[in-house]
Design a protein around this motif. Structure first.
Motif, mmCIF file in Angstrom:
data_model
loop_
_atom_site.group_PDB
_atom_site.id
_atom_site.type_symbol
_atom_site.label_atom_id
_atom_site.label_comp_id
_atom_site.label_asym_id
_atom_site.label_seq_id
_atom_site.Cartn_x
_atom_site.Cartn_y
_atom_site.Cartn_z
ATOM 1 N N VAL A 386 0.868 -1.177 0.000
ATOM 2 C CA VAL A 386 0.000 0.000 0.000
ATOM 3 C C VAL A 386 0.906 1.229 0.000
ATOM 4 C CG1 VAL A 386 -1.869 1.214 1.160
ATOM 5 C CG2 VAL A 386 -1.688 -1.291 1.333
ATOM 6 N N THR A 387 0.771 2.072 -0.974
ATOM 7 C CA THR A 387 1.628 3.261 -1.098
ATOM 8 C C THR A 387 0.783 4.522 -1.077
ATOM 9 O OG1 THR A 387 1.551 3.102 -3.510
ATOM 10 C CG2 THR A 387 3.366 1.952 -2.397
ATOM 11 N N GLY A 388 1.488 5.691 -1.057
ATOM 12 C CA GLY A 388 0.784 6.978 -1.092
ATOM 13 C C GLY A 388 0.168 7.347 0.240
ATOM 14 N N LEU A 389 0.712 6.789 1.310
ATOM 15 C CA LEU A 389 0.161 7.064 2.639
ATOM 16 C C LEU A 389 0.759 8.344 3.216
ATOM 17 C CD1 LEU A 389 0.324 3.421 4.068
ATOM 18 C CD2 LEU A 389 -1.634 4.575 2.975
ATOM 19 N N ALA A 390 0.061 8.895 4.197
ATOM 20 C CA ALA A 390 0.562 10.106 4.876
ATOM 21 C C ALA A 390 1.512 9.688 6.001
ATOM 22 C CB ALA A 390 -0.604 10.903 5.438
ATOM 23 N N ALA A 391 2.505 10.531 6.248
ATOM 24 C CA ALA A 391 3.493 10.239 7.297
ATOM 25 C C ALA A 391 2.855 10.367 8.676
ATOM 26 C CB ALA A 391 4.683 11.171 7.163
ATOM 27 N N SER A 392 3.379 9.544 9.564
ATOM 28 C CA SER A 392 2.983 9.600 10.974
ATOM 29 C C SER A 392 1.467 9.434 11.134
ATOM 30 C CB SER A 392 3.447 10.906 11.621
ATOM 31 O OG SER A 392 4.848 11.040 11.520
ATOM 32 N N THR A 393 0.897 8.536 10.290
ATOM 33 C CA THR A 393 -0.555 8.332 10.322
ATOM 34 C C THR A 393 -0.835 6.838 10.548
ATOM 35 O OG1 THR A 393 -0.849 10.158 8.769
ATOM 36 C CG2 THR A 393 -2.699 8.611 9.053
ATOM 37 N N THR A 394 -1.853 6.584 11.384
ATOM 38 C CA THR A 394 -2.225 5.187 11.667
ATOM 39 C C THR A 394 -3.345 4.768 10.723
ATOM 40 O OG1 THR A 394 -1.569 5.403 13.979
ATOM 41 C CG2 THR A 394 -3.099 3.595 13.399
ATOM 42 N N TYR A 395 -3.164 3.592 10.135
ATOM 43 C CA TYR A 395 -4.134 3.045 9.202
ATOM 44 C C TYR A 395 -4.541 1.634 9.663
ATOM 45 C CZ TYR A 395 -2.627 6.696 5.939
ATOM 46 O OH TYR A 395 -2.318 7.904 5.354
ATOM 47 N N SER A 396 -5.814 1.290 9.346
ATOM 48 C CA SER A 396 -6.268 -0.090 9.602
ATOM 49 C C SER A 396 -6.505 -0.776 8.254
ATOM 50 C CB SER A 396 -7.552 -0.097 10.414
ATOM 51 O OG SER A 396 -8.606 0.568 9.724
ATOM 52 N N PHE A 397 -6.159 -2.059 8.231
ATOM 53 C CA PHE A 397 -6.266 -2.816 6.969
ATOM 54 C C PHE A 397 -7.009 -4.143 7.202
ATOM 55 C CE2 PHE A 397 -2.373 -0.277 6.688
ATOM 56 C CZ PHE A 397 -2.550 0.371 5.483
ATOM 57 N N THR A 398 -7.786 -4.554 6.196
ATOM 58 C CA THR A 398 -8.385 -5.903 6.155
ATOM 59 C C THR A 398 -8.326 -6.406 4.706
ATOM 60 O OG1 THR A 398 -10.617 -5.022 5.768
ATOM 61 C CG2 THR A 398 -9.990 -5.532 8.064
ATOM 62 N N VAL A 399 -8.459 -7.748 4.524
ATOM 63 C CA VAL A 399 -8.554 -8.344 3.175
ATOM 64 C C VAL A 399 -9.716 -9.331 3.169
ATOM 65 C CG1 VAL A 399 -6.134 -8.040 2.562
ATOM 66 C CG2 VAL A 399 -6.867 -10.119 3.730
ATOM 67 N N ALA A 400 -10.290 -9.536 1.991
ATOM 68 C CA ALA A 400 -11.362 -10.524 1.804
ATOM 69 C C ALA A 400 -11.089 -11.279 0.505
ATOM 70 C CB ALA A 400 -12.719 -9.842 1.741
ATOM 71 N N ALA A 401 -11.458 -12.533 0.473
ATOM 72 C CA ALA A 401 -11.278 -13.355 -0.740
ATOM 73 C C ALA A 401 -12.567 -13.369 -1.559
ATOM 74 C CB ALA A 401 -10.890 -14.781 -0.352
ATOM 75 N N TYR A 402 -12.449 -13.474 -2.919
ATOM 76 C CA TYR A 402 -13.637 -13.586 -3.776
ATOM 77 C C TYR A 402 -13.375 -14.661 -4.839
ATOM 78 C CZ TYR A 402 -11.133 -10.687 -7.213
ATOM 79 O OH TYR A 402 -10.219 -10.199 -8.107
ATOM 80 N N ASP A 403 -14.487 -15.255 -5.368
ATOM 81 C CA ASP A 403 -14.343 -16.330 -6.364
ATOM 82 C C ASP A 403 -14.842 -15.887 -7.727
ATOM 83 O OD1 ASP A 403 -17.123 -16.478 -6.309
ATOM 84 O OD2 ASP A 403 -17.163 -18.237 -5.001
ATOM 85 N N ASN A 404 -14.788 -16.809 -8.692
ATOM 86 C CA ASN A 404 -15.156 -16.477 -10.080
ATOM 87 C C ASN A 404 -16.645 -16.285 -10.275
ATOM 88 O OD1 ASN A 404 -12.605 -16.539 -11.676
ATOM 89 N ND2 ASN A 404 -12.466 -18.602 -10.825
ATOM 90 N N ALA A 405 -17.437 -16.735 -9.302
ATOM 91 C CA ALA A 405 -18.876 -16.524 -9.395
ATOM 92 C C ALA A 405 -19.289 -15.214 -8.730
ATOM 93 C CB ALA A 405 -19.616 -17.689 -8.766
ATOM 94 N N GLY A 406 -18.294 -14.460 -8.200
ATOM 95 C CA GLY A 406 -18.603 -13.182 -7.560
ATOM 96 C C GLY A 406 -18.889 -13.274 -6.087
ATOM 97 N N ASN A 407 -18.722 -14.450 -5.488
ATOM 98 C CA ASN A 407 -18.927 -14.590 -4.041
ATOM 99 C C ASN A 407 -17.709 -14.061 -3.303
ATOM 100 O OD1 ASN A 407 -21.470 -16.150 -4.230
ATOM 101 N ND2 ASN A 407 -20.126 -17.689 -5.186
ATOM 102 N N THR A 408 -17.952 -13.234 -2.225
ATOM 103 C CA THR A 408 -16.860 -12.626 -1.454
ATOM 104 C C THR A 408 -16.960 -13.064 0.004
ATOM 105 O OG1 THR A 408 -16.839 -10.696 -2.915
ATOM 106 C CG2 THR A 408 -15.764 -10.460 -0.760
#
Length: 432
Positions: A386-408
């Motif tokens: 992840v780029t383009g972030l601001a300095a000295s800033t706290t960020y939260s991140f999550t990820v999710a998986a998805y399939d070819n039928a569009g299910n996430t």
């Protein structure tokens, strides 16, 4: 028998005159030219007796006891009793009719008592006569003899018979009497194809029929005799029309997942009929291995299931149908685990996580990256910078998986990271 009573004129019930001198075969060879007699009936009987005696003394008369000693497909052997002692020659004649149409087929020496006709055809009736020819060229002919030459015919099955079931059909030939020659073999033909040879009676060939024999068959037989003759039967037409029975047995469910998948089924055919698989669906791909149809399907990337068929064809006729159902994938992949965030600089954080799995059938397509709860991008791999972030800033991140039928899937556990502060400027160097 020829008689030479010249110009006999009956003038009254009791008298007649002879106006020409009779020859040696007539009575009264010494009589004058004209005589008149009473008691005419008595003299006529006397003359006839004299003529009979004169004819017999000539030594030529008609052959008797004409008979057949042997007949085969292309030969007829005749014998007779020769009753002449002074004949010039013997003529054998033949006709297709009993009373007329006789043609001489052989002129033989005197006193011959047998002859073999080698110009006959199987299954034909001929009439024969034998004639003794006297030195005076007077002819004396035997009574006629009827002879039918042998022939062969197929007596079973009957012409026009139709067979609608798989079975063994006996093809039987019947041969009319072939006297001393005997039969050496009988060949059976289906059209121009030799199907078998039988050398002993009964002359029967067993023909096994299945649906593979469906159609019209023209059977003939050719018989051979020991005299070198042959006879060919008239053709017998036989129809084979056995229905094909097809049964389909699936080795797995016809309902398959939406992703690239496969299935198979078995084709069982009664009687061994030919068949081929076919489908109008571009996403189904059938192949044949023996009696098994294997098929694969393309991935269903749509949101709806689809159904089509594999048809079994006999020629161009559809004889059986197998249905393929490709289901809809409604199952989401598993939630990604082990999400980590590594601060690289004041503007960059690198993320990494464990892979998800997809059991819905359409297959795992990738991952969605969320920053502070907002989707920012997707990734096909299990890492992302992840780029383009601001300095000295706290960020939260999550990820999710998805399939070819569009299910996430649900989003992963949150991970937070604080970017570095902006570093101070470097100290100038090289001041002079």
């Amino acid at each position: 028998m020829k008689r030479e009573l010249h110009q006999l004129h009956l003038k009254s019930p009791k008298s007649f005159s002879i106006t020409e001198r009779p020859n040696h075969r007539s009575c009264g060879s010494d009589l004058p030219s004209v005589f008149k007699f009473t008691a005419a009936r008595w003299l006529l009987a006397l003359c006839l007796t004299a003529m009979s005696v004169g004819s017999a003394s000539a030594g030529t008369s008609a052959p008797t006891n004409l008979s057949v000693t042997n007949k085969s497909f292309q030969q007829v052997s005749l014998t007779w009793t020769d009753n002449s002692t002074s004949e010039k020659n013997v003529i054998v004649s033949r006709s297709a009719q009993a009373t007329s149409g006789y043609v001489d087929i052989a002129t033989n020496a005197a006193n011959l008592t047998s002859y073999t006709d080698t110009t006959v055809t199987p299954g034909v009736t001929y009439y024969y006569q034998v004639t003794s020819v006297a030195a005076s060229k007077t002819t004396y002919t035997s009574s006629s003899l009827s002879v039918t030459t042998p022939s062969v015919a197929i007596v079973s099955p009957s012409s026009g018979a139709t067979n609608t079931a798989a079975q063994t059909v006996p093809v039987t030939a019947s041969i009319t009497q072939v006297d001393n020659a005997g039969i050496t073999k009988t060949e059976f033909y289906d059209g121009a194809t030799l199907m078998g040879t039988v050398t002993t009676s009964p002359y029967t060939l067993n023909w096994t029929i299945t649906p593979a024999n469906n159609g019209k068959h023209n059977w003939t037989t050719k018989a051979y005799d020991n005299a070198g003759g042959t006879s060919v039967s008239a053709p017998v037409s036989v129809i084979v029309k056995i229905p094909c029975i097809y049964a389909l047995s699936a080795t797995n469910s016809p309902t398959i997942a939406s992703t690239s998948n496969s299935g198979s089924f078995t084709v069982t055919v009664t009687g061994g009929c030919a068949w081929t698989p076919s489908t109008a669906a571009t996403w189904i791909h059938p192949t044949v291995s023996g009696s098994t149809v294997n098929y694969t399907v393309d991935t269903n990337s749509g949101l709806a299931g689809r159904t089509n068929t594999i048809t079994i064809l006999n020629g161009t006729n559809t004889v059986a149908t197998y249905t393929v159902i490709q289901s809809v994938d409604t199952t989401a992949p598993t939630v990604p685990t082990g999400l980590t965030a590594s601060v690289i600089s004041s503007s960059q954080v690198n993320l990494g996580w464990g892979a998800s799995t997809d059991t819905g059938g359409s297959g795992l397509a990738g991952y969605k990256i969320y920053k502070n709860g907002v989707l920012v991008t997707t990734s096909a791999s299990t890492s992302y910078s992840v780029t383009g972030l601001a300095a000295s800033t706290t960020y939260s991140f999550t990820v999710a998986a998805y399939d070819n039928a569009g299910n996430t899937s649900a989003q992963s556990a949150t991970v937070s990271a604080t970017t570095q502060a902006v570093p101070p400027p470097t100290v100038p160097t090289g001041l002079t």
